[in-house]
Design a protein around this motif. Structure first.
Motif, short mmCIF file in Angstrom:
data_model
loop_
_atom_site.label_atom_id
_atom_site.label_comp_id
_atom_site.label_asym_id
_atom_site.label_seq_id
_atom_site.Cartn_x
_atom_site.Cartn_y
_atom_site.Cartn_z
N LEU A 1 0.99 -1.35 -0.24
CA LEU A 1 0.04 0.04 -0.05
C LEU A 1 0.92 1.11 0.05
O LEU A 1 0.35 2.46 -0.07
CB LEU A 1 -0.90 -0.18 1.07
CG LEU A 1 -1.93 -1.01 1.32
CD1 LEU A 1 -2.66 -1.19 2.64
CD2 LEU A 1 -2.84 -0.96 -0.11
N GLY A 2 2.11 1.08 0.02
CA GLY A 2 3.10 2.38 -0.11
C GLY A 2 3.11 2.85 1.42
O GLY A 2 3.68 3.99 1.31
N LEU A 3 2.91 2.17 2.64
CA LEU A 3 3.25 2.60 3.82
C LEU A 3 4.29 2.22 4.45
O LEU A 3 4.87 0.83 3.94
CB LEU A 3 1.96 2.12 4.58
CG LEU A 3 0.69 2.63 4.26
CD1 LEU A 3 -0.54 2.29 5.02
CD2 LEU A 3 0.41 4.32 4.13
N HIS A 4 5.04 2.80 5.21
CA HIS A 4 6.45 2.43 5.76
C HIS A 4 6.08 3.09 7.23
O HIS A 4 6.06 4.25 7.57
CB HIS A 4 7.64 3.01 4.99
CG HIS A 4 7.65 2.55 3.88
ND1 HIS A 4 8.16 1.29 3.66
CD2 HIS A 4 7.63 3.33 2.72
CE1 HIS A 4 8.25 1.15 2.26
NE2 HIS A 4 7.87 2.31 1.61
N GLY A 5 6.17 2.02 8.27
CA GLY A 5 6.21 2.47 9.66
C GLY A 5 7.36 2.15 10.51
O GLY A 5 7.88 1.16 10.33
N GLN A 6 7.63 3.12 11.37
CA GLN A 6 9.05 2.86 12.18
C GLN A 6 8.50 1.92 13.43
O GLN A 6 9.41 1.44 13.72
CB GLN A 6 9.32 4.51 12.69
CG GLN A 6 10.63 4.26 13.67
CD GLN A 6 11.91 3.83 12.86
OE1 GLN A 6 11.96 4.05 11.54
NE2 GLN A 6 12.73 3.26 13.62
N GLN A 7 7.29 2.08 13.67
CA GLN A 7 7.07 1.05 14.80
C GLN A 7 7.20 -0.29 14.41
O GLN A 7 7.53 -1.10 15.46
CB GLN A 7 5.56 1.54 15.28
CG GLN A 7 4.53 0.92 14.24
CD GLN A 7 4.35 1.95 13.10
OE1 GLN A 7 5.09 3.11 13.26
NE2 GLN A 7 3.11 1.68 12.42
N HIS A 8 7.11 -0.76 13.24
CA HIS A 8 7.34 -2.17 13.04
C HIS A 8 8.89 -2.54 12.99
O HIS A 8 9.20 -3.77 13.47
CB HIS A 8 6.90 -2.38 11.48
CG HIS A 8 5.33 -2.24 11.51
ND1 HIS A 8 4.40 -2.78 12.03
CD2 HIS A 8 4.71 -1.41 10.34
CE1 HIS A 8 3.33 -2.49 11.62
NE2 HIS A 8 3.29 -1.76 10.66
N TYR A 9 9.63 -1.50 12.62
CA TYR A 9 11.04 -1.82 13.19
C TYR A 9 11.54 -1.98 14.28
O TYR A 9 12.21 -2.93 14.59
CB TYR A 9 11.91 -0.71 12.15
CG TYR A 9 13.29 -0.76 12.48
CD1 TYR A 9 14.07 -1.59 11.77
CD2 TYR A 9 13.94 0.12 13.52
CE1 TYR A 9 15.52 -1.65 12.06
CE2 TYR A 9 15.34 0.08 13.69
CZ TYR A 9 16.21 -0.92 13.07
OH TYR A 9 17.70 -0.92 13.21
N ASP A 10 10.93 -1.08 15.37
CA ASP A 10 11.26 -1.15 16.71
C ASP A 10 10.64 -2.54 17.25
O ASP A 10 11.38 -3.17 18.17
CB ASP A 10 10.76 0.15 17.41
CG ASP A 10 11.28 1.43 17.11
OD1 ASP A 10 12.38 1.20 16.68
OD2 ASP A 10 10.59 2.53 17.16
N GLU A 11 9.55 -3.02 16.81
CA GLU A 11 9.03 -4.18 17.38
C GLU A 11 9.73 -5.38 17.06
O GLU A 11 9.95 -6.24 17.62
CB GLU A 11 7.68 -4.29 16.76
CG GLU A 11 6.73 -5.44 17.32
CD GLU A 11 5.34 -5.44 16.97
OE1 GLU A 11 4.51 -6.37 17.31
OE2 GLU A 11 4.95 -4.53 16.21
N GLU A 12 10.20 -5.31 15.84
CA GLU A 12 11.10 -6.55 15.08
C GLU A 12 12.45 -6.49 15.86
O GLU A 12 12.84 -7.74 16.37
CB GLU A 12 11.49 -6.07 13.60
CG GLU A 12 10.14 -6.49 12.83
CD GLU A 12 10.80 -6.26 11.23
OE1 GLU A 12 11.93 -6.14 11.10
OE2 GLU A 12 9.99 -6.76 10.28
N ARG A 13 12.96 -5.23 16.13
CA ARG A 13 14.26 -5.22 16.90
C ARG A 13 14.09 -5.76 18.40
O ARG A 13 14.88 -6.57 19.16
CB ARG A 13 14.68 -3.88 17.11
CG ARG A 13 16.09 -3.68 17.38
CD ARG A 13 16.65 -2.31 17.46
NE ARG A 13 18.04 -2.30 17.79
CZ ARG A 13 18.96 -2.43 16.99
NH1 ARG A 13 18.65 -2.53 15.56
NH2 ARG A 13 20.20 -2.26 17.30
N ASP A 14 12.88 -5.42 18.82
CA ASP A 14 12.68 -6.03 20.37
C ASP A 14 12.23 -7.52 20.36
O ASP A 14 12.80 -8.30 21.06
CB ASP A 14 11.45 -5.19 20.75
CG ASP A 14 10.96 -5.87 22.20
OD1 ASP A 14 11.77 -5.53 23.13
OD2 ASP A 14 9.94 -6.24 22.34
#
Length: 967
Positions: free
Chosen positions: A898-911
Motif C-alpha cells: 500500500l506504500g506505507l512505511h512504519g517505524q513502529q514495525h522496525y522497533d517491534e522487530e528489533r525488540d
C-alpha cells in the motif's frame, strides 16, 4: 518235693563217684614233677586238690547252707552232705533223663561200682586196688563227655505252661495286686480331716474318660457352658491300683481332649450359618468336622479292648495332640476377615509346621490343599482348564468374582464426552499372600486372553467347553513332595500333547473355517477330535461294561481322613528324600500348568491379532496419521491449514464459495476471523486423510478405526483463550485426530496409548505451523528494503525452526519407530515358527507395554515428559516469537504493497529479535546441561538404543557455538 528228692539223689551220687575217682588219681600223680610239663603254658598243677580256704570254712558253710554242704558229720574230706545220705540213690537204669542234675556217663560206672559195696568206709577204699583197666589220656579228664552219649530230647516250653506253675507268696509290693497297693495308700494317709478318695470300678471310670475324650458328657464329667469347659462331678474319685495324682493327670489329658473337641465342633457347626460364610470358610469348617469324626472313630474303635486306664491314656494322647494343635490353628485362622487372608494364614501354618511332628506336618499340608480348593477351582475356571460352574464371570454379569473385578472403564470420546465400558481388572487385594506378583499377573492375563477367544472367536477349539473335557488338563492343587511335582510335570506334557492334537485337527491356524466343515450333514453323526468312529464305539462299550460293575466301597472323604486313619497310631514311613522348602511350594505346585496355559493362550491371541485383526495395519495408520510420518499427509494438511494461496472456506456476504478443489483455512495469511466454523473445517479437511492414507480399500471408503478429524472438547479455559488467538502457537489446539479402537485391539491400543498419540500429534501440528511460517522467510519472500535486523532474524528463525523440525521427525519419531517395527517383525517371525521357544513370552500385554515404551521414548525425545515441562516451555516461547515475527513480516509486506512505511514495525522487530536471541541462548544452555547428564532409568526403559538425543538437537541448533560465544 519229689523233684527235690531227685536232685538230692543225683547230687549224692555225683559227689560219691567223684571222691572215688580222685583218690587213685592223687596216688598216680603224687610223684609227678611240675617241671616235666613246661611246654603246657596253661597247666594248673594239683587241680584235683581242694582249696585251703574251703577246708577252713567248711563248718561255717555247713551251718549256713545244709542243702549243698561240703562235709558230712564234721568230716572235711567227705563230699556227701549229711542231709542227703538218707536218700536212696536211684538205679542206673532208672535214672531220670529229664533231671537237671545228672551224672556224666563216665562217672555213672563209678557210681554203679560204689553201689555194690555200700558199707565200705574210707579206710577200706584206700586199700582197694586200682581199677582193672588203664585209663587213656582222653579218659583221665572225666569232665569231658564221650561222643557216644545220646543228646537229650528237646522240649516245647511256653509261657502259658510257666504261668500255670504254683506261685508262692509275692516278694514285692508291685506283685501283690491293686488291693495291697490300695492298703498302703490308705495306711499312708494320716490326714484325718480330709476324706480319702472313693474307689470306682475301672471299667466304669474308663468308659467315662473315653466319653469325655470324645467331647460328650457322662455321669462323671458334664459340660459347663458358663466356664466353656467340662467339669468333674466328683473330684475325689480314683480306681484301684492308681494314685489320685495319676488320676488327676489322666483327667486333665482327657479334659483337654474333650474341650478341644467341643470347641472344634462349635466352629465347624457355626461356620455354615455365619453371615460372613464363604466357600473357603465352609471348606475349612468341613475339614475340621471330618477331622473330629475321623479321630473320634479311630479312638472309639481302638478303645474297645482297653482293660486299664493307662491303656486308655496311651490312646487319648495322640488324639489330644492333634486336636489341641488344630484348636490353635482354628484360633489363628478364624481371625482372618477374607478368604485370601485365611489362605495366607494357613500357608504360614504350613511353614511353621515344616519342622514339627511328621503327622502334624502332613495333616497341615492336607488342610491347606483342601481349603485352597475353592480358590484353585476358580483359577482353573478362569484360565480355561475347568468347565465353569454356576454363573460364569462376564462383563455383564455383576461386579466380578474372586480376584477378577468387573468395573466400568472410563475415557473421553471424540466429542469430549465421558464414556464407560465394562472391563476386567485384577484386584490384587483378593490374591493370597503366597502368590507372587508376576504369577498373579500371568493368571489374570491368561483368563483375559481366554475371554478374548470366547468373545471374538467363539468357534475356536479352546473356546469350546467340550474340548476342555477332551484334553483332560491336570488339576491345579498343592504338591509337597518332589515325586508329586515330577508327576505333575508329566501330566502337563500329556495335556500339551492333547491340545496340539486338537489344534491340528481343527486346522493349522488353530481355528475352524467354513471349508473345513463336512458338506454332507449325515456323513459323520458323532465326531470327536483325533479319534475315529470305531475308537469312539470301543470307548462307549468299555464305559457300558464299567457301569455294569457293582459299586465299590466309597473311599475316605479326603486324603486328610485317610492320613489320620492310617497314621494316627502308627508313625509315618521315614523318607530319605528331602521335601522342597515351603517358600517354593506355590511356584512348584502352580507354575507348570499356569506357565503352559499362559503361553498357549497368549500365543493364540497374539497370532489372531496379527492375522485376523490386522494389528500391523492399525499401528502403521497411527504412525502415519498421529506421528505425521506420511509425507503426502503432511503436505496436504499443511496446504489445507496454512497455504495463503488456497481458496478460502470463510463465508462472505454476497460471495459464493469457490469451486476449486484446493480450499483451506489460510492460517498463513492475515486472517481476522478465528476460530473457524465447523463447516469450514469440513470443507478444508475433506478428503485429506482418505486421499493421503488410502482409505479406499475399506468398506465405504472408511479408514481403520474410523480415523477422522474432530474438535477437541476437553480444553481448559486457558487453552480456549490460546485457541482464540489466530497468531498464537495454540491456535490449532482445538483440532485433533479421532480414532476408535476396534474391540479386539483394545488390549493393545488402549485409551492411555491413544492419549499419548494425541499429545504427540498436538505438538507436531504446532511445529508444522512454525515450519510453514519459517519457510516464508526466504530472501525472495522478504521486502527488498528489509533491515539488517529483519534479515538476521529471518535467517536465525528459519534455521531454528528447521533444526527443531528435523530433530523431531527424524530422530525423535522415525528412528524410534523403526526400532519398534523391527521388534514387531521379529515377533511375527517368532509366532510363525512353532519350534521357537521364545514365543512363550509373547502376549497382547507385552505388545501394549512395548508400544507404550516406544511412545514414552518418542515423548522423551520431543520434550513432552513431565520432568521436561520447563524445557518445553522455553521452546514454546521461542516458537511463539517466530510466529510473531511472521505476523510482522506479513503486515510489513501489506503496508509496503500500500506504500506505507512504519517505524513502529522496525522497533517491534528489533525488540522481538532481542527476546528471540535471549530465549534461544537460554534454551541452548539448558540443552547443553541436559546433554551432560546420563540417561535416566525411564529413558533406558524406552529402548535398548536409548542414547542422549539432546546432543543431536544441540548440534543442529548451535554447531559452532554461536549462542554460547555471546555469553
Amino acid at each position: 518235693m519229689a523233684g527235690l528228692h531227685d536232685v538230692n539223689t543225683d547230687t549224692s551220687s555225683f559227689f560219691s563217684d567223684a571222691r572215688l575217682k580222685i583218690t587213685p588219681l592223687k596216688e598216680k600223680y603224687a610223684d609227678r614233677d611240675d617241671k616235666d610239663d613246661l611246654s603246657n603254658l596253661f597247666a594248673i598243677p594239683d587241680f584235683w586238690r581242694p582249696s585251703n580256704w574251703l577246708a577252713k570254712s567248711i563248718e561255717e558253710i555247713n551251718k549256713q547252707n545244709p542243702l549243698f554242704s561240703w562235709g558230712a558229720e564234721g568230716t572235711q574230706d567227705g563230699l556227701i552232705s549229711s542231709q542227703l545220705q538218707g536218700h536212696p540213690t536211684p538205679e542206673l537204669g532208672q535214672e531220670n533223663d529229664d533231671a537237671f542234675f545228672k551224672l556224666p556217663p563216665i562217672l555213672r560206672d563209678l557210681a554203679a561200682q560204689h553201689a555194690k559195696a555200700p558199707g565200705t568206709d574210707t579206710a577200706q577204699e584206700e586199700d582197694q586196688p586200682e581199677l582193672d583197666h588203664e585209663l587213656s589220656r582222653e579218659e583221665e579228664d572225666f569232665w569231658l563227655l564221650p561222643d557216644d552219649v545220646a543228646s537229650a530230647k528237646p522240649q516245647y516250653k511256653t509261657w502259658e505252661a510257666f504261668e500255670k506253675t504254683k506261685e508262692g507268696p509275692p516278694s514285692f509290693i508291685t506283685e501283690a495286686g491293686p488291693a495291697a497297693f490300695d492298703s498302703i495308700i490308705a495306711a499312708s494317709n494320716n490326714d484325718t480331716e480330709n476324706k480319702p478318695p472313693d474307689i470306682l470300678d475301672n471299667s466304669i471310670y474308663s468308659a467315662c474318660l473315653l466319653t469325655l475324650s470324645l467331647g460328650r458328657s457322662s455321669l462323671l464329667f458334664t459340660w459347663d457352658s458358663t466356664q466353656n469347659s467340662f467339669t468333674k462331678t466328683a473330684p475325689l474319685l480314683r480306681t484301684s491300683g492308681i494314685t489320685l495324682d495319676l488320676i488327676k493327670a489322666i483327667d486333665n489329658l482327657c479334659l483337654d481332649c474333650g474341650n478341644c473337641t467341643r470347641h472344634l465342633q462349635y466352629y465347624s457347626e457355626t461356620a455354615y450359618s455365619s453371615p460372613s460364610s464363604s466357600p473357603t470358610r465352609i471348606a475349612f469348617a468341613g475339614v475340621i468336622g471330618r477331622l473330629i469324626t475321623t479321630v473320634g472313630t479311630e479312638l472309639s474303635t481302638r478303645s474297645r479292648n482297653v482293660r486299664s486306664i493307662l491303656q486308655l491314656q496311651s490312646l487319648v494322647q495322640p488324639v489330644q495332640t492333634v486336636l489341641s494343635y488344630f484348636k490353635n490353628l482354628v484360633q489363628k485362622v478364624a481371625t482372618a476377615k477374607t478368604d485370601e487372608a485365611m489362605l495366607s494364614a494357613l500357608f504360614q501354618a504350613v511353614q511353621a509346621a515344616e519342622y514339627k511332628d511328621d503327622l502334624l506336618r502332613a495333616a497341615t499340608n492336607e488342610v491347606l490343599r483342601i481349603v485352597s480348593r475353592p480358590w484353585t477351582d476358580f483359577v482353573e475356571e478362569w484360565i480355561g482348564t475347568k468347565v465353569e460352574e454356576g454363573i460364569p464371570v462376564s462383563k455383564t454379569g455383576g461386579s466380578g468374582k474372586g480376584f477378577v473385578k468387573v468395573a466400568d472403564k472410563i475415557w473421553i470420546d471424540d466429542q469430549g464426552c465421558d464414556l464407560d465400558e465394562p472391563e476386567y481388572f485384577l484386584d490384587e487385594s483378593k490374591m493370597p499372600g503366597f502368590v507372587p506378583g508376576d504369577m498373579a499377573e500371568s493368571i489374570f492375563e491368561t483368563g483375559r486372553n481366554l475371554r478374548f477367544l470366547r468373545e471374538h472367536h467363539p468357534e475356536h477349539p479352546l473356546a469350546r467347553v467340550d474340548v476342555v473335557e477332551l484334553t483332560k488338563p491336570p488339576r491345579l492343587k498343592w504338591e509337597f513332595e518332589w515325586e508329586a511335582i515330577a508327576r505333575l510335570e508329566g501330566r502337563v506334557e500329556e495335556y500339551r500333547g492333547a491340545v496340539e492334537r486338537v489344534l491340528l485337527a481343527a486346522g493349522v491356524g488353530g481355528e475352524q473355517t467354513g471349508n473345513s466343515k463336512t458338506e454332507e450333514s449325515g456323513a459323520v453323526e458323532f465326531a470327536v477330535f483325533w479319534k475315529s468312529e470305531a475308537e469312539v464305539a470301543t470307548n462307549i462299550l468299555k464305559s457300558m461294561k464299567q457301569m455294569d460293575q457293582p459299586l465299590r466301597e466309597p473311599p475316605p472323604a479326603d486324603d486328610l481322613a485317610q492320613l489320620l486313619k492310617s497314621h494316627l497310631y502308627s508313625p509315618l514311613s521315614h523318607k530319605t528324600a528331602l521335601s522342597p522348602h515351603t517358600s517354593l511350594l506355590p511356584l512348584l505346585s502352580f507354575s507348570p500348568l499356569l506357565t503352559y496355559q499362559s503361553a498357549l493362550l497368549s500365543h493364540l491371541t497374539t497370532t489372531l491379532l496379527f492375522t485376523s485383526h490386522s494389528l500391523r495395519s492399525h499401528l502403521s495408520l497411527l504412525n502415519q496419521s498421529f506421528l505425521l510420518s506420511n509425507g503426502l499427509l503432511v503436505a496436504r494438511l499443511s496446504s489445507a491449514l496454512f497455504d495463503p494461496d488456497s481458496s478460502t472456506t470463510e463465508r462472505q456476504k454476497g460471495v459464493a464459495l469457490g469451486g476449486s478443489s484446493s480450499m483451506g483455512l489460510r492460517l498463513g495469511s492475515n486472517r481476522r476471523t478465528w476460530p473457524p466454523a465447523s463447516s469450514e473445517l469440513r470443507l478444508a479437511l475433506m478428503g485429506v486423510l482418505s486421499d493421503s492414507l488410502g482409505g479406499g480399500g475399506e468398506k465405504g471408503g472408511r479408514l481403520p478405526g474410523d480415523l477422522s478429524f474432530s474438535i477437541r472438547h476437553d480444553l481448559t479455559p486457558e487453552e480456549i483463550d490460546k485457541c482464540m488467538n489466530v497468531d498464537g502457537l495454540g491456535a490449532l489446539d482445538f483440532l485433533r485426530l479421532a480414532y476408535t479402537t476396534p474391540p479386539p485391539l483394545r488390549a493393545v491400543i488402549t485409551p492411555q496409548v491413544l492419549a499419548k498419540y494425541d499429545r504427540i500429534s498436538r505438538l507436531l501440528i504446532r511445529v508444522l505451523r512454525v515450519l510453514h511460517a519459517a519457510s516464508s522467510f526466504s530472501t525472495s519472500g522478504l521486502p527488498p528494503d528489509s533491515e539488517d535486523v529483519t534479515l538476521r532474524f529471518a535467517w536465525e528463525a528459519r534455521g531454528f525452526a528447521f533444526a527443531v523440525a528435523n530433530y523431531f521427525f527424524d530422530i525423535g519419531i522415525a528412528k524410534v519407530w523403526r526400532r519398534f517395527e523391527t521388534w514387531l517383525d521379529t515377533i511375527e517371525a517368532t509366532l510363525a515358527d512353532p519350534a521357537d521357544s521364545a514365543r512363550a513370552g509373547i502376549s497382547p500385554e507385552i505388545l501394549r507395554q512395548k508400544q507404550e515404551a516406544t511412545l514414552d521414548s518418542i515423548m522423551s525425545c520431543l520434550l513432552l515428559r513431565k520432568r521436561q515441562q520447563p524445557v518445553m516451555a522455553l521452546l514454546e516461547e521461542v516458537l511463539s516469537l517466530i510466529l510473531s515475527f511472521a505476523r510482522l513480516v506479513r503486515i510489513k509486506a501489506a503496508d509496503a504493497h500500500l506504500g506505507l512505511h512504519g517505524q513502529q514495525h522496525y522497533d517491534e522487530e528489533r525488540d522481538l529479535y532481542k527476546r528471540f536471541h535471549r530465549k534461544v541462548e537460554v534454551f541452548v544452555t539448558v540443552l547443553r546441561g541436559l546433554s551432560e547428564k546420563t540417561p535416566t532409568a525411564e529413558g533406558r526403559r524406552g529402548g535398548k538404543d536409548q542414547e542422549n538425543t539432546i546432543e543431536m538437537l544441540l548440534t543442529r541448533l548451535d554447531l559452532e557455538g554461536w549462542y554460547a560465544k555471546k555469553r
